[in-house]
Scaffold this motif. Structure first.
Motif, mmCIF file in Angstrom:
data_model
loop_
_atom_site.group_PDB
_atom_site.id
_atom_site.type_symbol
_atom_site.label_atom_id
_atom_site.label_comp_id
_atom_site.label_asym_id
_atom_site.label_seq_id
_atom_site.Cartn_x
_atom_site.Cartn_y
_atom_site.Cartn_z
ATOM 1 N N LYS A 1 -34.117 -1.761 63.832
ATOM 2 C CA LYS A 1 -33.526 -2.153 62.559
ATOM 3 C C LYS A 1 -33.307 -3.666 62.498
ATOM 4 O O LYS A 1 -33.555 -4.306 61.459
ATOM 5 C CB LYS A 1 -32.200 -1.413 62.376
ATOM 6 C CG LYS A 1 -31.495 -1.719 61.050
ATOM 7 C CD LYS A 1 -32.324 -1.285 59.862
ATOM 8 C CE LYS A 1 -31.588 -1.516 58.573
ATOM 9 N NZ LYS A 1 -32.403 -1.165 57.390
ATOM 10 N N PHE B 1 -26.226 4.938 57.896
ATOM 11 C CA PHE B 1 -26.787 4.327 59.094
ATOM 12 C C PHE B 1 -26.008 3.072 59.475
ATOM 13 O O PHE B 1 -25.688 2.845 60.658
ATOM 14 C CB PHE B 1 -28.253 3.970 58.857
ATOM 15 C CG PHE B 1 -28.808 3.008 59.861
ATOM 16 C CD1 PHE B 1 -29.006 1.662 59.531
ATOM 17 C CD2 PHE B 1 -29.127 3.411 61.148
ATOM 18 C CE1 PHE B 1 -29.507 0.775 60.456
ATOM 19 C CE2 PHE B 1 -29.625 2.526 62.076
ATOM 20 C CZ PHE B 1 -29.813 1.201 61.728
ATOM 21 N N THR B 2 -25.681 2.229 58.499
ATOM 22 C CA THR B 2 -24.998 0.970 58.792
ATOM 23 C C THR B 2 -23.575 1.206 59.282
ATOM 24 O O THR B 2 -23.124 0.579 60.247
ATOM 25 C CB THR B 2 -24.978 0.088 57.528
ATOM 26 O OG1 THR B 2 -26.315 -0.122 57.083
ATOM 27 C CG2 THR B 2 -24.338 -1.259 57.818
ATOM 28 N N CYS C 1 -31.052 7.394 48.855
ATOM 29 C CA CYS C 1 -31.524 6.408 49.832
ATOM 30 C C CYS C 1 -30.436 5.384 50.150
ATOM 31 O O CYS C 1 -30.274 4.966 51.309
ATOM 32 C CB CYS C 1 -32.775 5.707 49.297
ATOM 33 S SG CYS C 1 -34.222 6.780 49.175
ATOM 34 N N LYS C 2 -29.691 4.991 49.132
ATOM 35 C CA LYS C 2 -28.610 4.034 49.352
ATOM 36 C C LYS C 2 -27.517 4.635 50.235
ATOM 37 O O LYS C 2 -26.999 3.979 51.149
ATOM 38 C CB LYS C 2 -28.029 3.597 48.016
ATOM 39 C CG LYS C 2 -26.963 2.523 48.143
ATOM 40 C CD LYS C 2 -26.474 2.075 46.770
ATOM 41 C CE LYS C 2 -25.405 0.994 46.911
ATOM 42 N NZ LYS C 2 -24.905 0.547 45.584
ATOM 43 N N GLU D 1 -36.613 -5.273 61.920
ATOM 44 C CA GLU D 1 -37.034 -5.090 60.529
ATOM 45 C C GLU D 1 -36.280 -6.028 59.592
ATOM 46 O O GLU D 1 -36.863 -6.625 58.675
ATOM 47 C CB GLU D 1 -36.805 -3.639 60.114
ATOM 48 C CG GLU D 1 -37.242 -3.326 58.691
ATOM 49 C CD GLU D 1 -36.957 -1.885 58.308
ATOM 50 O OE1 GLU D 1 -37.152 -1.531 57.129
ATOM 51 O OE2 GLU D 1 -36.538 -1.114 59.203
ATOM 52 N N ASP D 2 -34.958 -6.184 59.832
ATOM 53 C CA ASP D 2 -34.156 -7.075 58.988
ATOM 54 C C ASP D 2 -34.601 -8.524 59.138
ATOM 55 O O ASP D 2 -34.699 -9.266 58.147
ATOM 56 C CB ASP D 2 -32.675 -6.948 59.354
ATOM 57 C CG ASP D 2 -32.106 -5.578 58.984
ATOM 58 O OD1 ASP D 2 -32.728 -4.905 58.140
ATOM 59 O OD2 ASP D 2 -31.070 -5.193 59.550
ATOM 60 N N GLN E 1 -28.734 4.742 53.796
ATOM 61 C CA GLN E 1 -28.670 3.432 54.428
ATOM 62 C C GLN E 1 -27.231 3.064 54.792
ATOM 63 O O GLN E 1 -26.970 2.490 55.855
ATOM 64 C CB GLN E 1 -29.264 2.382 53.486
ATOM 65 C CG GLN E 1 -29.370 0.995 54.119
ATOM 66 C CD GLN E 1 -30.048 0.008 53.183
ATOM 67 O OE1 GLN E 1 -30.306 0.310 52.029
ATOM 68 N NE2 GLN E 1 -30.328 -1.172 53.698
ATOM 69 N N GLU E 2 -26.280 3.378 53.911
ATOM 70 C CA GLU E 2 -24.874 3.117 54.206
ATOM 71 C C GLU E 2 -24.410 3.930 55.405
ATOM 72 O O GLU E 2 -23.651 3.429 56.257
ATOM 73 C CB GLU E 2 -24.024 3.442 52.978
ATOM 74 C CG GLU E 2 -24.241 2.485 51.814
ATOM 75 C CD GLU E 2 -23.469 2.904 50.580
ATOM 76 O OE1 GLU E 2 -23.490 2.157 49.594
ATOM 77 O OE2 GLU E 2 -22.843 3.985 50.614
ATOM 78 N N TYR F 1 -37.264 7.385 53.507
ATOM 79 C CA TYR F 1 -36.437 6.324 54.095
ATOM 80 C C TYR F 1 -36.153 6.713 55.538
ATOM 81 O O TYR F 1 -35.897 7.878 55.855
ATOM 82 C CB TYR F 1 -35.119 6.153 53.332
ATOM 83 C CG TYR F 1 -34.112 5.322 54.096
ATOM 84 C CD1 TYR F 1 -33.120 5.920 54.889
ATOM 85 C CD2 TYR F 1 -34.172 3.939 54.073
ATOM 86 C CE1 TYR F 1 -32.219 5.160 55.599
ATOM 87 C CE2 TYR F 1 -33.278 3.167 54.786
ATOM 88 C CZ TYR F 1 -32.292 3.778 55.540
ATOM 89 O OH TYR F 1 -31.415 3.017 56.255
ATOM 90 N N SER F 2 -36.185 5.725 56.428
ATOM 91 C CA SER F 2 -35.859 5.987 57.824
ATOM 92 C C SER F 2 -35.168 4.760 58.398
ATOM 93 O O SER F 2 -35.517 3.624 58.075
ATOM 94 C CB SER F 2 -37.120 6.310 58.642
ATOM 95 O OG SER F 2 -38.025 5.218 58.618
ATOM 96 N N SER F 3 -34.165 5.017 59.234
ATOM 97 C CA SER F 3 -33.441 3.915 59.859
ATOM 98 C C SER F 3 -34.251 3.242 60.957
ATOM 99 O O SER F 3 -33.963 2.110 61.331
ATOM 100 C CB SER F 3 -32.124 4.432 60.441
ATOM 101 O OG SER F 3 -32.372 5.488 61.361
#
Length: 209
Positions: free
Chosen positions: A97, A36-37, A29-30, A100-101, A33-34, A57-59
């Motif tokens: 995103k 995606f970022t 998952c990490k 969400e943040d 996420q990386e 997990y989804s972006s």
């Protein structure tokens, strides 16, 4: 100590298998996420444990990504340039995103979801909360001082009106005192009653026949 390389095969020990699953799942998952970022990639990750428990997990929206995967043509990988729809979906994913943040940041400012933050993030959040609190206190004090100033002006105006009314009352009292003096009438003055008859006292000689 040299770290031993784990042989890639099914772990027979149930406890070790669960521990490894938990660690590897968080790592996957990490990494997602990386990815995606760093690369602005749309990612949907679905994992079922050996016991049937779901982790994902989804972006952006998981359902939208799955539906987008279903609609994706087979020859899309051969296209050199991304389509307009793909660009729009990417923009929507970025905005989702960001929303969400910001929502998570607001929840953290209210004291929720703090367990996931490390010490540096907690200190940064503390500074943000303290700064916001200081601005709230300053604004409250400004409004408080304005209200005090307004009340003082009203008090001064009422005192002026009270002094003016007192002067008018003193003046009217003095005027009534000078205008209500005792008037002495002449004994021979004609005094009329309420019916208009002459009740004056006349003096003279009485003629006796």
């Amino acid at each position: 100590m040299v770290r031993q390389k784990i042989q890639i095969k099914k772990i027979d020990n149930l406890t070790a298998r669960q521990v490894t699953f938990s660690k590897r799942r968080r790592g996957v998952c990490k990494k997602a996420q990386e990815l995606f970022t760093l690369c602005d990639a749309e990612i949907a990750l679905i994992v079922f444990s050996a016991t049937g428990k779901l982790f994902h997990y989804s972006s952006s929206s998981m359902m939208e990504l799955i539906e987008r995967h279903r609609r994706q043509p087979e020859n899309s990988s051969k296209l050199g340039q991304p389509s307009l729809q793909l660009q729009e979906n990417n923009s929507y994913g970025v905005l989702s995103k960001m929303l969400e943040d910001k929502s998570r940041e607001l929840r953290q400012l209210s004291g929720e979801e703090l367990q996931e933050l490390d010490m540096d993030e907690l200190m940064k959040l503390e500074k943000m909360v303290q700064g916001g609190l200081n601005r709230v206190v300053e604004t409250k004090n400004e409004i408080f001082l304005k209200e005090i100033s307004s009340l003082k002006k009203k008090e001064s105006k009422l005192m002026e009106e009270n002094a003016m009314l007192k002067q008018q009352a003193d003046f009217m009292q003095k005027s009534e005192g000078t205008g209500n003096g005792i008037h002495q009438s002449n004994p021979s003055e004609c005094i009329r009653n309420s019916r208009g008859y002459d009740t004056s006292l006349r003096l003279g000689y009485l003629n006796v026949h």
